[in-house]
Scaffold this motif. Sequence first.
Motif, PDB file in Angstrom:
ATOM      1  N   THR A 104      68.656  46.536  49.560  1.00 18.57           N
ATOM      2  CA  THR A 104      67.881  46.846  48.354  1.00 18.57           C
ATOM      3  C   THR A 104      68.005  48.346  48.075  1.00 18.57           C
ATOM      4  O   THR A 104      68.566  49.077  48.875  1.00 18.57           O
ATOM      5  CB  THR A 104      66.391  46.511  48.559  1.00 18.57           C
ATOM      6  N   SER A 129      68.062  35.337  48.169  1.00 18.71           N
ATOM      7  CA  SER A 129      67.063  36.374  47.871  1.00 18.71           C
ATOM      8  C   SER A 129      65.683  35.764  47.660  1.00 18.71           C
ATOM      9  O   SER A 129      64.672  36.438  47.775  1.00 18.71           O
ATOM     10  CB  SER A 129      67.464  37.173  46.641  1.00 18.71           C
ATOM     11  N   LEU A 138      64.166  38.107  50.086  1.00 23.75           N
ATOM     12  CA  LEU A 138      63.282  39.154  49.578  1.00 23.75           C
ATOM     13  C   LEU A 138      62.061  38.555  48.893  1.00 23.75           C
ATOM     14  O   LEU A 138      61.279  39.260  48.276  1.00 23.75           O
ATOM     15  CB  LEU A 138      64.035  40.060  48.592  1.00 23.75           C
ATOM     16  N   GLY A 140      61.673  36.960  46.207  1.00 18.28           N
ATOM     17  CA  GLY A 140      61.544  37.332  44.798  1.00 18.28           C
ATOM     18  C   GLY A 140      62.443  36.488  43.919  1.00 18.28           C
ATOM     19  O   GLY A 140      63.108  35.564  44.401  1.00 18.28           O
ATOM     20  N   ILE A 196      61.148  42.493  35.224  1.00 11.02           N
ATOM     21  CA  ILE A 196      61.195  42.742  36.667  1.00 11.02           C
ATOM     22  C   ILE A 196      59.790  42.711  37.255  1.00 11.02           C
ATOM     23  O   ILE A 196      59.546  42.104  38.302  1.00 11.02           O
ATOM     24  CB  ILE A 196      61.875  44.104  36.958  1.00 11.02           C
ATOM     25  N   ASN A 200      58.645  39.466  39.317  1.00 12.28           N
ATOM     26  CA  ASN A 200      58.969  39.919  40.667  1.00 12.28           C
ATOM     27  C   ASN A 200      60.462  39.754  40.976  1.00 12.28           C
ATOM     28  O   ASN A 200      60.855  39.127  41.968  1.00 12.28           O
ATOM     29  CB  ASN A 200      58.125  39.179  41.704  1.00 12.28           C
ATOM     30  N   LYS A 202      63.841  40.598  42.428  1.00 13.42           N
ATOM     31  CA  LYS A 202      64.255  41.364  43.596  1.00 13.42           C
ATOM     32  C   LYS A 202      65.774  41.494  43.711  1.00 13.42           C
ATOM     33  O   LYS A 202      66.291  42.164  44.605  1.00 13.42           O
ATOM     34  CB  LYS A 202      63.679  40.714  44.868  1.00 13.42           C
ATOM     35  N   LEU A 203      66.460  40.780  42.804  1.00 12.04           N
ATOM     36  CA  LEU A 203      67.925  40.886  42.799  1.00 12.04           C
ATOM     37  C   LEU A 203      68.405  40.845  41.356  1.00 12.04           C
ATOM     38  O   LEU A 203      67.969  40.002  40.568  1.00 12.04           O
ATOM     39  CB  LEU A 203      68.547  39.728  43.589  1.00 12.04           C
ATOM     40  N   TYR A 244      62.138  49.681  41.765  1.00 11.47           N
ATOM     41  CA  TYR A 244      61.516  48.408  42.141  1.00 11.47           C
ATOM     42  C   TYR A 244      61.991  47.880  43.498  1.00 11.47           C
ATOM     43  O   TYR A 244      61.757  46.716  43.826  1.00 11.47           O
ATOM     44  CB  TYR A 244      61.767  47.371  41.041  1.00 11.47           C
ATOM     45  N   LEU A 246      64.787  46.851  44.549  1.00  7.58           N
ATOM     46  CA  LEU A 246      65.524  45.599  44.419  1.00  7.58           C
ATOM     47  C   LEU A 246      66.999  45.813  44.738  1.00  7.58           C
ATOM     48  O   LEU A 246      67.473  46.946  44.827  1.00  7.58           O
ATOM     49  CB  LEU A 246      65.319  44.987  43.033  1.00  7.58           C
TER      50      LEU A 246
END
Length: 318
Positions: A104, A129, A138, A140, A196, A200, A202-203, A244, A246
């Motif tokens: 990340t 992810s 993650l 997310g 985002i 949430n 994350k990728l 963030y 990410l």
Amino acid sequence: MAKEKEKSVKELEDLPGIGPTSAEKLKAAGFTDIGKVAIASPHELSEASGVSVDAAKKAIEAAKQATTVVYDTAESIYEKRKVLGRIKTGSKELDAMLGGGVETNAITEVYGRFASGKTQLGFQLTVNSQLPMDKGGLDGSVLFLDTEGTFRPERIEQISEAAGMDPKKVLENIFVVRCSNTDEQILTIERADKLIQEKNIKLIVVDSMISLFRSEFLGRGALGERQQKLNSHIHKLQQLADRYSLAVYITNQVMDNPGILFGDPTTPVGGNIMAHAATTRIYMRKSKEDKRIARLVDSPNMPEGESVIKITTEGIKD
Ligand code: GTP
Ligand code: MG
């Protein structure tokens, strides 16, 4: 610069020789805070404020003293990096090569010829992810920019079923933007902040990063503009990654470099801008049958190396 500030200078009016009238003039000229004064030239400042060049020099010096250098100790960066999330790739060998998976707060680029597995790895990361942190994810959701029309929900379904996840839930957490020109691609990233936060994310996957730029900006004359746009697009992606925490995964195309006489002439496209875009660069190439060789060509902290992965119906494996 390292000197402690002597007296507290916070506003323009606190600067020596700068009264309320000159402060107003400065603000009108765009010198809205002492940080801007600190980097001005004496002549520029004198002209904007009406004070003498000598007085301007003193004001700039005071502004410099008052502006603090923002730093992190290496120790605190180290502590922060220890808790950085990583997305497992499905292959233990590839994870190890990357220092635990796709990072990340960074951009990871994979380049290679057609069918080398760039998109498949993107699908695998899109699924993984969403796993909890202790399972290599993650926890997310995913923003997926599809610039080539190759996003396949059926593949996501297969891969998530094989991972023991609920495919419906996995698909619901992927926000796909089919971009057909660079404006759409750029704007999606420019406006991504809200999405985002709300979802949430994350990728972020950009597959492919450069194909639209290549087809829109043709010829030598357009190269400068293309590189400029690409540069700010990449910059924005990096900002989102940092802001963030990410991961950003981008794919890139290749060409044959005629200047390379010995060895593999395959070179990623996109020139210098792309060469410096990614924190980690991986070159993927086809081997026998379903085998692919991933080569780490650029990494800030891992040695160069190669790992062999397999593309199977269940996804990426060792
Ligand atoms: P371009 O986008 O054309 O540059 O290629 P790419 O590097 O993105 O290739 P991609 O990731 O799409 O890889 C395509 C290859 O993945 C195919 O040639 C197959 O070998 C393999 N593949 C794709 N889907 C499946 C699948 O469902 N099962 C298996 N076993 N292999 C698959
Ligand atoms: Mg592809």
